[in-house]
Write a protein that holds these residues in place. Sequence first.
Motif, mmCIF file in Angstrom:
data_model
loop_
_atom_site.group_PDB
_atom_site.id
_atom_site.type_symbol
_atom_site.label_atom_id
_atom_site.label_comp_id
_atom_site.label_asym_id
_atom_site.label_seq_id
_atom_site.Cartn_x
_atom_site.Cartn_y
_atom_site.Cartn_z
ATOM 1 N N ALA A 95 -0.356 -3.584 -5.870
ATOM 2 C CA ALA A 95 -0.073 -2.343 -5.147
ATOM 3 C C ALA A 95 -1.196 -1.355 -5.420
ATOM 4 O O ALA A 95 -1.729 -1.299 -6.534
ATOM 5 N N VAL A 96 -1.552 -0.584 -4.414
ATOM 6 C CA VAL A 96 -2.592 0.435 -4.521
ATOM 7 C C VAL A 96 -2.060 1.716 -3.895
ATOM 8 O O VAL A 96 -1.395 1.680 -2.846
ATOM 9 N N VAL A 97 -2.341 2.860 -4.531
ATOM 10 C CA VAL A 97 -1.919 4.160 -4.028
ATOM 11 C C VAL A 97 -3.093 4.792 -3.273
ATOM 12 O O VAL A 97 -4.193 4.925 -3.817
ATOM 13 N N PHE A 98 -2.854 5.168 -2.013
ATOM 14 C CA PHE A 98 -3.860 5.843 -1.189
ATOM 15 C C PHE A 98 -3.385 7.277 -0.970
ATOM 16 O O PHE A 98 -2.432 7.518 -0.219
ATOM 17 N N LEU A 99 -4.026 8.230 -1.646
ATOM 18 C CA LEU A 99 -3.703 9.639 -1.454
ATOM 19 C C LEU A 99 -4.696 10.224 -0.457
ATOM 20 O O LEU A 99 -5.912 10.205 -0.690
ATOM 21 N N ALA B 264 -5.806 1.097 4.061
ATOM 22 C CA ALA B 264 -5.029 0.049 3.400
ATOM 23 C C ALA B 264 -5.226 -1.295 4.083
ATOM 24 O O ALA B 264 -5.387 -2.332 3.421
ATOM 25 N N ARG B 265 -5.240 -1.305 5.398
ATOM 26 C CA ARG B 265 -5.432 -2.559 6.118
ATOM 27 C C ARG B 265 -6.819 -3.138 5.862
ATOM 28 O O ARG B 265 -6.992 -4.358 5.757
ATOM 29 N N TYR C 35 3.584 -4.669 3.045
ATOM 30 C CA TYR C 35 4.460 -3.509 3.185
ATOM 31 C C TYR C 35 3.665 -2.231 2.970
ATOM 32 O O TYR C 35 2.665 -2.217 2.233
ATOM 33 N N LEU C 36 4.151 -1.155 3.607
ATOM 34 C CA LEU C 36 3.607 0.182 3.418
ATOM 35 C C LEU C 36 4.717 1.070 2.858
ATOM 36 O O LEU C 36 5.814 1.119 3.427
ATOM 37 N N ALA D 128 0.860 -1.187 0.000
ATOM 38 C CA ALA D 128 0.000 0.000 0.000
ATOM 39 C C ALA D 128 0.892 1.230 0.000
ATOM 40 O O ALA D 128 1.769 1.371 0.856
ATOM 41 N N VAL D 129 0.689 2.114 -0.971
ATOM 42 C CA VAL D 129 1.456 3.357 -1.065
ATOM 43 C C VAL D 129 0.605 4.467 -0.449
ATOM 44 O O VAL D 129 -0.475 4.783 -0.962
ATOM 45 N N VAL D 130 1.058 5.030 0.663
ATOM 46 C CA VAL D 130 0.286 6.042 1.386
ATOM 47 C C VAL D 130 0.932 7.403 1.164
ATOM 48 O O VAL D 130 2.119 7.597 1.479
ATOM 49 N N VAL D 131 0.141 8.342 0.616
ATOM 50 C CA VAL D 131 0.651 9.675 0.274
ATOM 51 C C VAL D 131 -0.174 10.734 1.007
ATOM 52 O O VAL D 131 -1.301 11.040 0.602
#
Length: 413
Positions: free
Chosen positions: A75-79, A131-132, A139-140, A47-50
């Motif tokens: 993978a997923v991007v979380f803005l 994300a969870r 991974y984060l 999870a990509v956290v921005v």
Amino acid sequence: MSALTWIALASLAAWAWLLLGQGLFWRTDIRLPPRGAPADGAWPTVAVVVPARDEAQVLPMSLPSLLEQDYPGRAVVFLIDDGSTDGTAKTARVLAANCEGGLPLVVASPGALEPGWTGKLWAVRHGITLARAQLAPEYLLLTDADIAHEPDSLRELVCAARSRDLDLVSQMARLRVETVWERLIVPAFVYFFAQLYPFRWVNRPGARTAAAAGGCVLLRTDAAERAGVPESIRQSVIDDVALARVVKRAGRGPAARGAGASAVAPGGRPAGGRLWLGLAERVDSVRPYTHPRELWRMVSRSAYAQLRHSPTLLVVTVVGLAVIYLAPPVAVGAGVWQGERVTWLAGGLAWAVMAGTFLPMLRYYRQSLWWAPLLPLMAALYLLMTVDSAIQHYRGRGAAWKGRTYARPEAAP
């Protein structure tokens, strides 16, 4: 001998120690460790956290680089749009719509900031929670909205973490150096950071030194859970260093021990979390600092927090900077003027060692090596920024960033 001669000799002794005894902080050869694809061919979910607050200007230069990652796994991007007023969320959605076939993008808002949290960590908390719930990532990747990644960045970070069995992998993004003020302040900023937290010490298993660079942090999810991240650091202004400290302190979990890592350090102590920190080759900050006031604010907002808001540490820091960085050129000038050979010789040697340790950082930033003798001037600017940070703190305007002023941790609810 005069007092200035003794000060010059003390400075020279300090530089002899810094050159050899401070983890070779001045070297710039700490890059991502040797790495390879997972042995079983299974790529972990990431999870990509921005966290983003009023970042519509830089998102077009950074967000597409995340959406276009060449990553074999899921993978997923979380803005997380933290109360932006410039259309950050809308800009992110438009960019995602124009990026066909890229990583999925989830745009969300964390809601009103709760007391006792800094804005960035409040947004990170919301992103990790989402994300969870939606992804259950192994991974984060915590990355700032102004950080641009090469297409293989995520893959390389994951490979490094898996091949070295690391709980946290962090790269210090290469900051922009185009204006005169950026050239004067930015390389010195990274140089001073490495001096405070020598990368070799951070990367040594069992060492007490812990640090990370907040712009690019790959964190094992179970390590975050053991460390209570981000709740355990919710008031931290210098959140990247605080994150590294709690991860190292939390030790190793079942996932790491199952991979063959020792759960116990020499002497019977629980093994700490394993960290890696180095300079980036393919991760860059795209944020421009067109005015010196912006660079000044970037440093001064957290400088006094670095000193734990201690007047004693402030005085020690000011005196230390003056003796180590400012005394050598003063000793050279005064020694030549007064004909005191020992004074100008000691000052000149200290200045030469100082400039020499700065050369690798200038090469890393592709800057002229003629900037090296100006390091005392750069140190003087950082000294003034640190003093200003303390002044703003006692005026109630310390740790101000993007319209928010954060309380001293023990004063926060």
